[in-house]
Write a protein that holds these residues in place. Sequence first.
Motif, PDB file in Angstrom:
ATOM      1  N   TRP A   9       0.818  -1.207   0.000  1.00  0.00           N
ATOM      2  CA  TRP A   9       0.000   0.000   0.000  1.00  0.00           C
ATOM      3  C   TRP A   9       0.852   1.258   0.000  1.00  0.00           C
ATOM      4  CZ3 TRP A   9      -4.906  -0.256  -1.118  1.00  0.00           C
ATOM      5  CH2 TRP A   9      -5.616  -1.417  -0.862  1.00  0.00           C
ATOM      6  N   VAL A  60       1.609   2.456  -3.448  1.00  0.00           N
ATOM      7  CA  VAL A  60       0.407   3.001  -4.076  1.00  0.00           C
ATOM      8  C   VAL A  60       0.101   4.393  -3.526  1.00  0.00           C
ATOM      9  CG1 VAL A  60      -2.072   2.647  -4.395  1.00  0.00           C
ATOM     10  CG2 VAL A  60      -0.517   0.699  -4.501  1.00  0.00           C
ATOM     11  N   TRP A  70       0.259  -2.429  -9.065  1.00  0.00           N
ATOM     12  CA  TRP A  70       0.235  -2.197  -7.625  1.00  0.00           C
ATOM     13  C   TRP A  70       1.449  -1.404  -7.144  1.00  0.00           C
ATOM     14  CZ3 TRP A  70      -3.387  -2.900  -3.947  1.00  0.00           C
ATOM     15  CH2 TRP A  70      -4.544  -3.585  -4.337  1.00  0.00           C
ATOM     16  N   ASN A  71       2.235  -0.903  -8.058  1.00  0.00           N
ATOM     17  CA  ASN A  71       3.441  -0.169  -7.675  1.00  0.00           C
ATOM     18  C   ASN A  71       3.685   0.994  -8.626  1.00  0.00           C
ATOM     19  OD1 ASN A  71       3.706  -3.253  -7.302  1.00  0.00           O
ATOM     20  ND2 ASN A  71       5.008  -2.440  -5.681  1.00  0.00           N
ATOM     21  N   ASP A 124      -3.573   2.601 -11.201  1.00  0.00           N
ATOM     22  CA  ASP A 124      -3.306   1.447 -10.332  1.00  0.00           C
ATOM     23  C   ASP A 124      -4.577   0.610 -10.204  1.00  0.00           C
ATOM     24  OD1 ASP A 124      -4.810   2.109  -7.773  1.00  0.00           O
ATOM     25  OD2 ASP A 124      -3.474   3.841  -7.804  1.00  0.00           O
ATOM     26  N   GLU A 125      -4.373  -0.686  -9.979  1.00  0.00           N
ATOM     27  CA  GLU A 125      -5.494  -1.620  -9.988  1.00  0.00           C
ATOM     28  C   GLU A 125      -6.471  -1.377  -8.849  1.00  0.00           C
ATOM     29  OE1 GLU A 125      -5.912  -6.307 -10.970  1.00  0.00           O
ATOM     30  OE2 GLU A 125      -4.824  -5.844  -9.115  1.00  0.00           O
ATOM     31  N   ASP A 126      -5.970  -0.929  -7.717  1.00  0.00           N
ATOM     32  CA  ASP A 126      -6.882  -0.681  -6.613  1.00  0.00           C
ATOM     33  C   ASP A 126      -7.825   0.468  -6.944  1.00  0.00           C
ATOM     34  OD1 ASP A 126      -7.599  -1.569  -3.935  1.00  0.00           O
ATOM     35  OD2 ASP A 126      -6.994   0.421  -3.285  1.00  0.00           O
ATOM     36  N   GLY A 161      -4.219  -9.267  -5.582  1.00  0.00           N
ATOM     37  CA  GLY A 161      -4.753  -8.243  -6.451  1.00  0.00           C
ATOM     38  C   GLY A 161      -6.250  -8.438  -6.615  1.00  0.00           C
TER      39      GLY A 161
END
Length: 493
Positions: A56, A59, A409-410, A424-426, A462
Amino acid sequence: MADPGPTGPADSAPGLPSPGADGPPTPLTRICLALALIAAFAWLWVSWCDFPTELWNEVRLAPAAAFFRGLPVYPTATSGTINTWAYGPLPLVFLGPATWVSSTGLALQLASVIVLLTVALPIVAICWFWPRSAGLDLSRPERLLAAAIVLGAWPRLGLQNIQADSFAVAFGLLGSLALLFHPTKAGRWIAAACAVAALACKQTAVGIAASQLLWLGLTGSPREALRHAGRCAVLGVLLLAWIVTSFGWEGPWFTMVSLPSHYPWDPEPGKRLVHFTQALFVQLALPAAILFAARRAIWRRDSPLLLPSLAWLCALPTGLAAFMKQGGSMNSIEGFCLWFPFAVPAGLAWAKSRSRPTLVAPLAAATAILFVALQLGSMPNPVWRPTLERQKQADFLATNFPHAVWFPWNPLVTLLHDGRYYHDEDGFYVRLAAGLPLNVAELRTGLPPAMHVVALPRAGSGWSIAPKLFPAGFQSTEFGAWTVFSWPPDGNK
């Protein structure tokens, strides 16, 4: 003429003896202090070492890097880089200097120092300067022991994760200290600035300003509370002008107001409460029990704990609401952190006045050491040395595939190497959870222009959204801590 402010314990602070009035510390006190400080430092050290292992943090640090490179941070519903920074811009200002380097690992280590200082400095300031009223004075070693206890018991994620709440709480603590220790018009302007700054960190931190207004109304007068509301309003307008000038209005409004309003409630609230039972007991049930048991001493105009207790109470509504939203966690319940740094030195002073003073240092040191031991025991695998292999491997991939590799994620990696801010995927997951559509054609504008390599960390879960953007016929291989997916450079066509 300076406003004399409300009467109470803080008013007598300037005329009271400074810390250490009890005389030089005994050898036993020195030993206890050394042990407590070693324990607290060990806990901060482990937190610093663990910081780069948390996905996290990369991110959450990426928006700060984007901000200091002049890149848009706040997207709208149809444009911009999709990310999960749904908070105020002020933490980005503090975290930004950590991203003035080209190494991802070094940036995370510097960011960890900033986070630890953000947490520790207000705690030390409160324990050192407060309280200094009749019957509540502590010696210098006792104040440092109080700081060790608070740091040892501080919520783990507040030290090891980038959270907007940590910055909001820091301003909230400094605002309360300004009102209690410096009861003048200048102190109230400082407190108002801290309340507004807390809102600029996280938009749910309205309880900080509310507690200041309530305290001034109770200990002073409704007129003084109204004046303070005016101070907050003036500073709030200046803050809003800076936000609109720096970020526009559409992106911040969508990100900080519109999108969070669409977050769904947790579909299984019972499971959430059970999962966080221990943390809820410590941060909600225990303070509530203390505030009830000591209600005659606390809930009165001249109580030194009235303001921190009001801060705990006023932070509950928004904190619990954010906690019960899907994806919410204990960091949203900020009240405990706004109350605890004041409660510990007050508790030590109370214990000192009702027991043998020579027992205070050993008991305080034992408490600090116990808290640290419990913290370390709660970690699956405490890290005593920073491990940056994953970041070094990511830097290698970014260097060898410029503008062609995507880290869902980075995003910090490619920001430092390519100078561009990618989705980012989140962020994708948050949009979908809020019921907003994702247009694949629009998504590609926020991905590397020559993308044919995607790196996902092997450790960590993920949302299985990024693979939906891969073309047919991709290959995967393991590279250190990464799973690398690749296809021919023209495979996107």
